[in-house]
Write an enzyme that holds these catalytic residues in place. Structure first.
Site, PDB file in Angstrom:
ATOM      1  N   VAL A 157     -59.093 -14.388  21.277  1.00 24.98           N
ATOM      2  CA  VAL A 157     -57.690 -14.011  21.168  1.00 24.98           C
ATOM      3  C   VAL A 157     -56.869 -15.300  21.138  1.00 24.98           C
ATOM      4  CG1 VAL A 157     -57.540 -13.720  23.671  1.00 24.98           C
ATOM      5  CG2 VAL A 157     -55.843 -12.657  22.199  1.00 24.98           C
ATOM      6  N   HIS A 158     -56.001 -15.420  20.156  1.00 23.29           N
ATOM      7  CA  HIS A 158     -55.224 -16.651  20.049  1.00 23.29           C
ATOM      8  C   HIS A 158     -53.798 -16.445  19.534  1.00 23.29           C
ATOM      9  CE1 HIS A 158     -56.416 -16.144  15.847  1.00 23.29           C
ATOM     10  NE2 HIS A 158     -55.444 -16.973  15.524  1.00 23.29           N
ATOM     11  N   ARG A 159     -53.491 -15.289  18.987  1.00 20.48           N
ATOM     12  CA  ARG A 159     -52.173 -15.103  18.373  1.00 20.48           C
ATOM     13  C   ARG A 159     -51.088 -15.034  19.450  1.00 20.48           C
ATOM     14  NH1 ARG A 159     -52.644 -14.201  13.030  1.00 20.48           N
ATOM     15  NH2 ARG A 159     -54.705 -13.575  12.283  1.00 20.48           N
TER      16      ARG A 159
END
Length: 373
Positions: free
Chosen positions: A209-211
């Site tokens: 997860v990075h957004r």
């Protein structure tokens, strides 16, 4: 300054997915005897997000590294645009190759088109139909301004046609599928990530997860903490640097690292990533690239954001846990154990020869001149 470049094509890359997409094409250029001039914008800069990929994928060392890795979207894009214009003016490329939908893509597209340098866009055509997403804007600008557009799937070809973009459009298949096939065997023999994270022989979910939508607000952090607390299986969590920093701002990072059901590690290289994908029970991600890689590996994927690949969901291999602007943690936890596709996987992304088809197209348009192998 030379009157003509001592290379055949200039490639601009800046982040992890672009390094992966570059791998099969760089190999194809070498096989055909072409010289590639590589510009790294520096968008991903630390070893786990950049250098390790050049080593593992045997990529050519960047000829120029702009080292632009921080700032707002506008600031970063503006600095890249200035520097890339300088590089293009100095090196005088006859053609430029771009990938994906990052700030690096946008800046290179603007620099090239304003200098009247033809450029090709690899991974052209995907849409999530959300203009609040910077990536959506980036890919649309690149698609409109490019001269050649290489689509990873047939839906992307149709999407471009719906936008009245039909010239210079090719369905080549996906270079990420080329890379998956090329490097999975190497991952099996060289990666030790399963042993390092004590996951060998265990059922686990792979989470990335990075957004900003999933990390930057207290509410998004709360949703992920609910996942960590209620997960029905072990979670392998290679943390993107910006994700780690976000959880530290929320005061939650130390708590996550102490959870017995979460195997936390820094962002991993490509071979480790492939090994985790190929052995995971289920993949949870907001990464468009990882969604495809899960499909390549025959793994059920639960997306944590809007997907640019609706055809994977239509084929029965992907569902979404994104609801009304955030992750639906209760639904995600429920589906981690339940969602298991039983249908066949269609060949949505070509036959694993996208790089060859792209170079063929570059040659047919006179951008590259065939040489003896």
């Amino acid at each position: 300054m030379p009157d003509s470049p001592a290379f055949d094509i200039l490639t601009v890359v800046g982040n992890r997915p672009q390094f992966i997409k570059m791998g099969p094409l760089s190999a194809e250029f070498r096989v055909r005897g072409y010289r590639e001039f590589v510009v790294h914008t520096g968008q991903h800069f630390d070893d786990n997000m950049s250098n390790v990929f050049f080593k593992e994928l045997d990529l050519p060392t960047p000829d120029v590294n702009l080292e632009i890795s921080s700032g707002s979207h506008g600031e970063m894009t503006g600095r890249m645009l200035i520097r890339l214009e300088q590089v293009f003016l100095e090196r005088k490329p006859t053609c430029v190759l771009l990938f994906g939908d990052t700030n690096s893509t946008l800046a290179a597209a603007l620099a090239a088109v304003k200098l009247h340098i033809p450029f090709a866009h690899v991974e052209s055509g995907p849409r999530i139909f959300d203009m609040t997403s910077p990536e959506e804007v980036n890919r649309m600008v690149a698609d409109i301004a490019s001269s050649l557009r290489f689509c990873p799937d047939e839906l992307s070809v149709r999407q471009l046609a719906s936008e009245n973009i039909t010239k210079g459009v090719y369905f080549t298949g996906d270079v990420m599928y080329d890379a998956y096939l090329r490097y999975s065997k190497t991952a099996r023999t060289q990666s030790t990530v399963l042993d390092r994270l004590h996951l060998a022989g265990r059922e686990f979910a792979l989470l990335t997860v990075h957004r900003p939508n999933n990390t930057d607000s207290p509410d998004s952090a709360r949703r992920l903490m609910e996942l960590f607390t209620r997960t029905p299986m072990m979670i392998a969590f290679p943390a993107h640097p910006r994700t780690e920093n976000a959880f530290k701002r929320h005061g939650l990072w130390e708590e996550i690292c102490k959870m017995p059901n979460v195997a936390v590690c820094p962002a991993v290289g490509y071979l480790d990533s492939l090994q985790l994908i190929n052995h995971a029970t289920v993949v949870l991600t907001d990464s468009g690239g990882l969604q495809k890689e899960a499909f390549f590996a025959g793994k059920p994927c639960i997306t944590l954001f809007t997907t640019p690949w609706p055809m994977i969901e239509q084929a029965g291999w992907q569902i979404t846990a994104w609801r009304e602007g955030g992750i639906d943690a209760a639904y995600l936890v429920e589906q981690m154990s339940r969602f298991r596709p039983t249908c066949d996987r269609p060949g949505l992304f070509g036959e694993g020869d996208a790089a060859s088809k792209i170079v063929d197209a570059l040659e047919s348009h006179g951008w590259l001149h065939p040489r003896p192998k």
